[in-house]
Design a protein around this motif. Structure first.
Motif, PDB file in Angstrom:
ATOM      1  N   THR A   5       1.092  -6.839  -1.720  1.00  0.00           N
ATOM      2  CA  THR A   5       0.713  -7.050  -3.121  1.00  0.00           C
ATOM      3  C   THR A   5       1.134  -5.905  -4.032  1.00  0.00           C
ATOM      4  OG1 THR A   5      -1.464  -6.042  -2.750  1.00  0.00           O
ATOM      5  CG2 THR A   5      -1.309  -8.448  -2.517  1.00  0.00           C
ATOM      6  N   HIS A   6       1.805  -4.873  -3.474  1.00  0.00           N
ATOM      7  CA  HIS A   6       2.106  -3.720  -4.320  1.00  0.00           C
ATOM      8  C   HIS A   6       3.304  -2.940  -3.787  1.00  0.00           C
ATOM      9  CE1 HIS A   6       0.154  -1.202  -7.564  1.00  0.00           C
ATOM     10  NE2 HIS A   6       1.079  -0.363  -7.133  1.00  0.00           N
ATOM     11  N   ALA A   7       4.485  -3.193  -4.353  1.00  0.00           N
ATOM     12  CA  ALA A   7       5.692  -2.449  -3.957  1.00  0.00           C
ATOM     13  C   ALA A   7       6.523  -2.201  -5.202  1.00  0.00           C
ATOM     14  CB  ALA A   7       6.491  -3.239  -2.936  1.00  0.00           C
ATOM     15  N   HIS A   8       6.887  -0.925  -5.412  1.00  0.00           N
ATOM     16  CA  HIS A   8       7.656  -0.552  -6.605  1.00  0.00           C
ATOM     17  C   HIS A   8       9.141  -0.631  -6.293  1.00  0.00           C
ATOM     18  CE1 HIS A   8       4.140   0.702  -8.886  1.00  0.00           C
ATOM     19  NE2 HIS A   8       3.688   1.240  -7.776  1.00  0.00           N
ATOM     20  N   PHE A   9       9.745  -1.787  -6.599  1.00  0.00           N
ATOM     21  CA  PHE A   9      11.117  -2.040  -6.171  1.00  0.00           C
ATOM     22  C   PHE A   9      12.188  -1.479  -7.097  1.00  0.00           C
ATOM     23  CE2 PHE A   9      11.909  -5.397  -2.722  1.00  0.00           C
ATOM     24  CZ  PHE A   9      10.921  -4.844  -1.931  1.00  0.00           C
ATOM     25  N   GLY A  91      -0.219  -5.453 -14.754  1.00  0.00           N
ATOM     26  CA  GLY A  91      -0.396  -4.130 -14.177  1.00  0.00           C
ATOM     27  C   GLY A  91       0.936  -3.479 -13.803  1.00  0.00           C
ATOM     28  N   GLU A  92       0.898  -2.207 -13.314  1.00  0.00           N
ATOM     29  CA  GLU A  92      -0.418  -1.723 -13.019  1.00  0.00           C
ATOM     30  C   GLU A  92      -0.961  -0.943 -14.200  1.00  0.00           C
ATOM     31  OE1 GLU A  92       1.500   0.974  -9.732  1.00  0.00           O
ATOM     32  OE2 GLU A  92      -0.523   1.681 -10.059  1.00  0.00           O
ATOM     33  N   THR A  93      -2.262  -1.128 -14.426  1.00  0.00           N
ATOM     34  CA  THR A  93      -2.951  -0.435 -15.497  1.00  0.00           C
ATOM     35  C   THR A  93      -4.065   0.407 -14.859  1.00  0.00           C
ATOM     36  OG1 THR A  93      -4.273  -0.749 -17.504  1.00  0.00           O
ATOM     37  CG2 THR A  93      -4.415  -2.486 -15.867  1.00  0.00           C
ATOM     38  N   PHE A 151      -8.358  -3.318  -7.125  1.00  0.00           N
ATOM     39  CA  PHE A 151      -8.351  -1.852  -7.172  1.00  0.00           C
ATOM     40  C   PHE A 151      -7.404  -1.405  -6.072  1.00  0.00           C
ATOM     41  CE2 PHE A 151     -11.677  -0.451 -10.119  1.00  0.00           C
ATOM     42  CZ  PHE A 151     -12.247  -1.673 -10.437  1.00  0.00           C
ATOM     43  N   HIS A 152      -6.165  -1.051  -6.475  1.00  0.00           N
ATOM     44  CA  HIS A 152      -5.136  -0.798  -5.467  1.00  0.00           C
ATOM     45  C   HIS A 152      -5.202   0.641  -4.980  1.00  0.00           C
ATOM     46  CE1 HIS A 152      -1.327   1.462  -5.874  1.00  0.00           C
ATOM     47  NE2 HIS A 152      -1.693   1.642  -7.111  1.00  0.00           N
ATOM     48  N   CYS A 153      -4.804   0.839  -3.716  1.00  0.00           N
ATOM     49  CA  CYS A 153      -4.816   2.155  -3.071  1.00  0.00           C
ATOM     50  C   CYS A 153      -6.167   2.831  -3.312  1.00  0.00           C
ATOM     51  CB  CYS A 153      -3.671   3.009  -3.608  1.00  0.00           C
ATOM     52  SG  CYS A 153      -3.204   4.344  -2.496  1.00  0.00           S
ATOM     53  N   THR A 201       1.599  -1.940   0.272  1.00  0.00           N
ATOM     54  CA  THR A 201       2.263  -0.724   0.771  1.00  0.00           C
ATOM     55  C   THR A 201       2.348   0.390  -0.260  1.00  0.00           C
ATOM     56  OG1 THR A 201       4.431  -1.573   0.119  1.00  0.00           O
ATOM     57  CG2 THR A 201       3.730  -1.940   2.428  1.00  0.00           C
ATOM     58  N   ASP A 202       2.420   0.053  -1.564  1.00  0.00           N
ATOM     59  CA  ASP A 202       2.748   1.039  -2.600  1.00  0.00           C
ATOM     60  C   ASP A 202       4.140   1.651  -2.349  1.00  0.00           C
ATOM     61  OD1 ASP A 202       2.211   2.224  -5.031  1.00  0.00           O
ATOM     62  OD2 ASP A 202       1.104   3.913  -4.201  1.00  0.00           O
ATOM     63  N   SER A 203       5.026   0.868  -1.741  1.00  0.00           N
ATOM     64  CA  SER A 203       6.412   1.335  -1.510  1.00  0.00           C
ATOM     65  C   SER A 203       7.019   1.828  -2.822  1.00  0.00           C
ATOM     66  CB  SER A 203       7.276   0.175  -1.000  1.00  0.00           C
ATOM     67  OG  SER A 203       6.821  -0.276   0.234  1.00  0.00           O
TER      68      SER A 203
HETATM   69 ZN   LIG Z   1       1.654   1.485  -7.908  1.00  0.00          ZN
END
Ligand SMILES: [Zn+2]
Length: 256
Positions: A5-9, A91-93, A151-153, A201-203
């Motif tokens: 749900t969270h990867a910065h590509f 997001g992300e906010t 609420f990520h990470c 992952t927050d990749s």
């Molecule tokens: Zn992020």
């Protein structure tokens, strides 16, 4: 099937190898990936990527660390982009007090505008917090029952976690750092019901063991899931199925 749900590509280390990284993800059992934006430039990059790659979906918004030079008129453009295909979240906010405390009021104001947009557009919000969970909860409390939020990470106190998971539409996710020896939040993972968790992952950041030190990528999400299954004493297959179900609740747009 797993959802990251969270990867910065839009970082070069991913963009330069994107076909390989997407292939690795598929082989690891990753079905879909959500890419959150941090500013208007990344919104554009993400929309281009999501139109090209079937498994990629977009969340559009402004990261609290990137808003210092922005102004409210940027939200007019953002709102128009939210109507694009494959946009499944905002997001992300959120709030970040770790790097720069000089514009906290602006961060709060921008976070609130994101939440208003989420209500208006019926989209979930992805929330980044750093040294700011209490204030984030205070702001989002006004939106209980009105927005779905991730609420990520997550890192905070057990008390803060309680406040979040007591709301039916709020979820949390943990990154690869839960696999590190020195990780201090195991108690949080233990306390989070699997019915309130998402996978991410927050990749390219926070690669889990045994990939620590490398650039993170969605395929590595399986190592974080393995760790969660151990902490929660639940079978991996069962956990993956539950995480997918939770994702359907928070991000229904990726299953349309
Ligand atoms: Zn992020």
């Amino acid at each position: 099937m797993i959802i990251d749900t969270h990867a910065h590509f839009y970082f070069p280390e991913i963009l330069d190898n994107i076909d390989e990284i997407i292939d690795n993800a598929s082989k690891a059992g990753v079905e879909k990936i959500i890419i959150p934006a941090v500013d208007l430039r990344t919104c554009d990059v993400i929309l281009e990527l999501t139109s090209k790659y079937k498994m990629l979906y977009a969340a559009l918004g402004f990261h609290p660390g990137d808003i210092k030079e922005m102004n409210e008129s940027d939200f007019i453009i953002l709102e128009s982009l939210l109507k694009e295909n494959k946009v499944v979240g905002i997001g992300e906010t959120g709030l970040d007090y770790y790097w720069d405390k000089t514009y906290i009021e602006k961060q709060k104001e921008f976070f609130s505008i994101h939440l208003e947009l989420a209500v208006k557009q019926g989209l979930p919000v992805i929330i980044h917090t750093r040294d700011s969970v209490a204030d984030s909860i205070e702001i989002i409390n006004g939106y209980r029952g009105k927005v779905k939020a991730q609420f990520h990470c997550f890192s905070g106190t057990e008390d803060e976690l309680d406040k979040i998971i007591s709301c039916e539409s709020f979820f949390v996710s943990y990154c690869g750092n839960i696999t590190y020896k020195k990780f201090e939040g195991i108690g949080l993972v233990e306390k989070t019901p699997v019915g309130k968790m998402l996978s991410e992952t927050d990749s390219p950041f926070l690669a889990p063991m045994p990939h620590r030190g490398k650039k993170n990528q969605p395929a590595y999400v399986v190592d974080t899931i393995k760790k969660i299954s151990k902490i929660k004493n639940i079978g991996e297959e069962e956990l993956i199925a539950q995480l997918r179900k939770n994702t359907e609740v928070v991000f229904p747009g990726i299953f349309k």
